[in-house]
Design an enzyme around this catalytic site. Structure first.
Site, PDB file in Angstrom:
ATOM      1  N   GLY A 188      25.126  26.754  -9.763  1.00  0.00           N
ATOM      2  CA  GLY A 188      26.341  26.581  -8.960  1.00  0.00           C
ATOM      3  C   GLY A 188      26.363  25.230  -8.261  1.00  0.00           C
ATOM      4  O   GLY A 188      27.348  24.489  -8.325  1.00  0.00           O
TER       5      GLY A 188
ATOM      6  N   ARG B  86      11.501  34.705  -2.465  1.00  0.00           N
ATOM      7  CA  ARG B  86      11.963  33.341  -2.188  1.00  0.00           C
ATOM      8  C   ARG B  86      11.128  32.659  -1.109  1.00  0.00           C
ATOM      9  O   ARG B  86      11.287  31.460  -0.866  1.00  0.00           O
ATOM     10  CB  ARG B  86      13.431  33.368  -1.738  1.00  0.00           C
ATOM     11  CG  ARG B  86      14.397  33.825  -2.814  1.00  0.00           C
ATOM     12  CD  ARG B  86      15.600  32.914  -2.905  1.00  0.00           C
ATOM     13  NE  ARG B  86      16.310  32.780  -1.678  1.00  0.00           N
ATOM     14  CZ  ARG B  86      17.528  33.279  -1.448  1.00  0.00           C
ATOM     15  NH1 ARG B  86      18.144  33.975  -2.392  1.00  0.00           N
ATOM     16  NH2 ARG B  86      18.133  33.074  -0.316  1.00  0.00           N
TER      17      ARG B  86
ATOM     18  N   LEU C 278      11.385  38.381  -0.329  1.00  0.00           N
ATOM     19  CA  LEU C 278       9.972  37.973  -0.300  1.00  0.00           C
ATOM     20  C   LEU C 278       9.704  37.019  -1.453  1.00  0.00           C
ATOM     21  O   LEU C 278       8.861  36.129  -1.364  1.00  0.00           O
ATOM     22  CB  LEU C 278       9.059  39.197  -0.457  1.00  0.00           C
ATOM     23  CG  LEU C 278       8.875  40.074   0.761  1.00  0.00           C
ATOM     24  CD1 LEU C 278       8.050  41.297   0.402  1.00  0.00           C
ATOM     25  CD2 LEU C 278       8.188  39.283   1.867  1.00  0.00           C
TER      26      LEU C 278
ATOM     27  N   ARG D 269       2.305  58.745  -9.090  1.00  0.00           N
ATOM     28  CA  ARG D 269       3.748  58.517  -8.941  1.00  0.00           C
ATOM     29  C   ARG D 269       4.262  57.485  -9.945  1.00  0.00           C
ATOM     30  O   ARG D 269       3.508  56.673 -10.457  1.00  0.00           O
ATOM     31  CB  ARG D 269       4.054  57.957  -7.555  1.00  0.00           C
ATOM     32  CG  ARG D 269       4.030  58.992  -6.465  1.00  0.00           C
ATOM     33  CD  ARG D 269       4.175  58.329  -5.110  1.00  0.00           C
ATOM     34  NE  ARG D 269       4.289  59.339  -4.069  1.00  0.00           N
ATOM     35  CZ  ARG D 269       4.007  59.121  -2.792  1.00  0.00           C
ATOM     36  NH1 ARG D 269       3.586  57.937  -2.404  1.00  0.00           N
ATOM     37  NH2 ARG D 269       4.151  60.089  -1.914  1.00  0.00           N
TER      38      ARG D 269
ATOM     39  N   ASP E 247      15.169  31.865 -10.085  1.00  0.00           N
ATOM     40  CA  ASP E 247      15.607  32.640 -11.257  1.00  0.00           C
ATOM     41  C   ASP E 247      15.251  31.981 -12.588  1.00  0.00           C
ATOM     42  O   ASP E 247      15.305  32.623 -13.626  1.00  0.00           O
ATOM     43  CB  ASP E 247      17.128  32.855 -11.217  1.00  0.00           C
ATOM     44  CG  ASP E 247      17.592  33.513  -9.936  1.00  0.00           C
ATOM     45  OD1 ASP E 247      16.789  34.210  -9.303  1.00  0.00           O
ATOM     46  OD2 ASP E 247      18.775  33.328  -9.571  1.00  0.00           O
TER      47      ASP E 247
ATOM     48  N   GLY F 148      20.728  29.403  -2.628  1.00  0.00           N
ATOM     49  CA  GLY F 148      19.561  30.093  -2.063  1.00  0.00           C
ATOM     50  C   GLY F 148      18.351  29.177  -2.038  1.00  0.00           C
ATOM     51  O   GLY F 148      18.194  28.338  -2.921  1.00  0.00           O
TER      52      GLY F 148
HETATM   53  O1  F6P Z   1      19.565  32.751  -7.099  1.00  0.00           O
HETATM   54  C1  F6P Z   1      18.484  33.102  -6.301  1.00  0.00           C
HETATM   55  C2  F6P Z   1      18.662  34.493  -5.769  1.00  0.00           C
HETATM   56  O2  F6P Z   1      17.542  34.818  -4.984  1.00  0.00           O
HETATM   57  C3  F6P Z   1      18.942  35.562  -6.825  1.00  0.00           C
HETATM   58  O3  F6P Z   1      17.789  35.950  -7.505  1.00  0.00           O
HETATM   59  C4  F6P Z   1      19.568  36.645  -5.994  1.00  0.00           C
HETATM   60  O4  F6P Z   1      20.437  37.472  -6.741  1.00  0.00           O
HETATM   61  C5  F6P Z   1      20.361  35.854  -4.992  1.00  0.00           C
HETATM   62  O5  F6P Z   1      19.791  34.568  -4.909  1.00  0.00           O
HETATM   63  C6  F6P Z   1      20.370  36.474  -3.621  1.00  0.00           C
HETATM   64  O6  F6P Z   1      21.197  35.719  -2.805  1.00  0.00           O
HETATM   65  P1  F6P Z   1      21.351  35.984  -1.246  1.00  0.00           P
HETATM   66  O7  F6P Z   1      20.178  35.356  -0.571  1.00  0.00           O
HETATM   67  O8  F6P Z   1      22.622  35.313  -0.912  1.00  0.00           O
HETATM   68  O9  F6P Z   1      21.383  37.455  -1.046  1.00  0.00           O
END
Ligand code: F6P
Length: 378
Positions: A135, A305, A303, A193, A158, A10
């Protein structure tokens, strides 16, 4: 010296700053840099992607045959502040588990790593800078064992890579999430809420904890501390009794109830990891049922990322990129650059992969949350 740069998994804000720092630092030494398009796709465009698994835009992007681009100072001008990656990325590009379409329409994983190593050497490349999370760094380590002179750079919002105090992208994600919590506060309070906000982080609670604290959440649920929904509701009702008729619950996507399970949006497929998501909705329904409070859920999602890296992430990324080139100069292959404040150093890749860094439950930041009266669900 010809250096190849790969961005895998990601995306995270700061990737472009790393690329720029690698290219400029290499250029200073008179070395050449090459960017590999979309993870490792660009090195062997006629493999997997061209065999029919991907279609449409995926095929056009991944299988065009021009997946290695020369990068010089001109190509990396003005990209430090840009989110995303100019090289593209994919989390379906593990050469050891390559998704391949079968004649019967099924997809199986194949090990294409030998083809990749051959392509690397055929192109006359001398070193690889692999920028990625746990990974991708694991893939870099396995490629190193197969003779690719690789250096890792830890990336992920993360913050779950072992051996480094921080990965770039994390600070930006926390800052985005904190801003979202600030915004949700005003509407939550106006409407009396409860809001349950789901944040990313996979199996660790760093983003939820840091932004939950900074954004004044009342409850923070993280994977490291399985939660008791009773305790969560008690906290909300206690606030209610004190005249605080709204509450903000932050739930890491990997949070789960005591004795309960992880909530998945999608299970793993060949070549693709499982996708977490949905816990906020489940928690919100339960809170609404048990407390009678109008409760809504919100998934902040990707958002976190996106956008420009913060100053901290830009600096860390630039430092990582230049440190990776120093590692290559020192021929310290099979290593990963890490942040051990105040320095950026190096550790063997083999020592940090496969053991994601989680929040220690006895850490100072957990203690801070408890001291502030934040409910952690236990
Ligand atoms: O590892 C980064 C991350 O944004 C995680 O927080 C999230 O679970 C995952 O990637 C989401 O991945 P994708 O963009 O493949 O849905």
């Amino acid at each position: 010296m010809k250096i190849a740069i790969s961005t895998g998994g990601g995306d995270a804000p700061g990737l472009n700053a790393v690329i720029r720092a690698v290219v400029l630092s290499a250029h200073q030494r008179g070395w050449e840099s090459y960017g590999i398009h979309r993870g490792y796709d660009g090195l062997f465009p006629r493999l997997g992607r061209g065999r029919g698994y991907w279609s449409g835009p995926e095929r056009r992007r991944g299988g065009s045959g021009d997946g290695l681009v020369r990068l010089g100072p001109d190509e990396v001008r003005g990209i430090t502040h840009l989110g995303g990656t100019i090289l593209g990325t994919t989390n379906r590009g593990d050469p050891f588990h390559w998704p391949t379409l079968q004649r019967d329409g099924g997809i199986v994983e194949e090990d294409r790593s030998d083809d990749l190593v051959r392509a690397f050497h055929d192109r006359g490349l001398d070193a690889l800078v692999a920028i990625g999370g746990d990974g991708s760094l694991g893939i870099a380590q396995r490629l190193f064992c197969k003779g690719v002179p690789a250096v890792g750079v830890p990336k992920t919002i993360d913050n779950d890579v072992a051996g480094t105090e921080s990965t770039f992208g994390f600070d930006t994600a926390v800052s985005t999430a904190t801003d979202a919590l600030d915004r949700i506060h005003t509407t939550a309070e106006s409407h009396d809420r409860v809001f349950v906000v789901e944040l990313m982080g996979r199996y660790s609670g760093w983003i939820a904890l840091h932004s939950g604290l900074s954004g004044s959440a009342d409850v923070i649920l993280i994977p490291e501390i399985p939660f008791d929904i009773e305790k969560v509701c008690e906290k909300i009702l206690e606030r209610e009794r004190r005249g605080r008729h709204f509450s903000i619950v932050v739930a890491a996507e990997g949070a789960r109830p005591l004795g309960g399970r992880l909530v998945l949006r999608e299970g793993a497929h060949p070549g693709e990891p499982e996708r977490l998501g949905g816990i906020a909705d489940e928690v919100a329904q339960e809170i609404g049922r048990r407390t009678g409070k109008e409760t809504r859920s919100l998934v902040l999602g990707h958002l976190q990322r996106g956008g420009s890296p913060t100053t901290f992430d830009r600096l860390l990324a630039l430092r990582f990129g230049s440190a990776a080139v120093r590692a290559i100069a020192a021929e310290d292959f099979g290593s990963c650059v890490v942040y051990t404040p105040p320095n950026v150093g190096r550790v063997p890749l083999a020592g940090i992969i496969g053991k994601p860094k989680v929040v220690p439950v006895d850490s100072g930041i957990i203690m801070t949350a408890r001291n502030l009266g934040i409910c952690l669900g236990d």
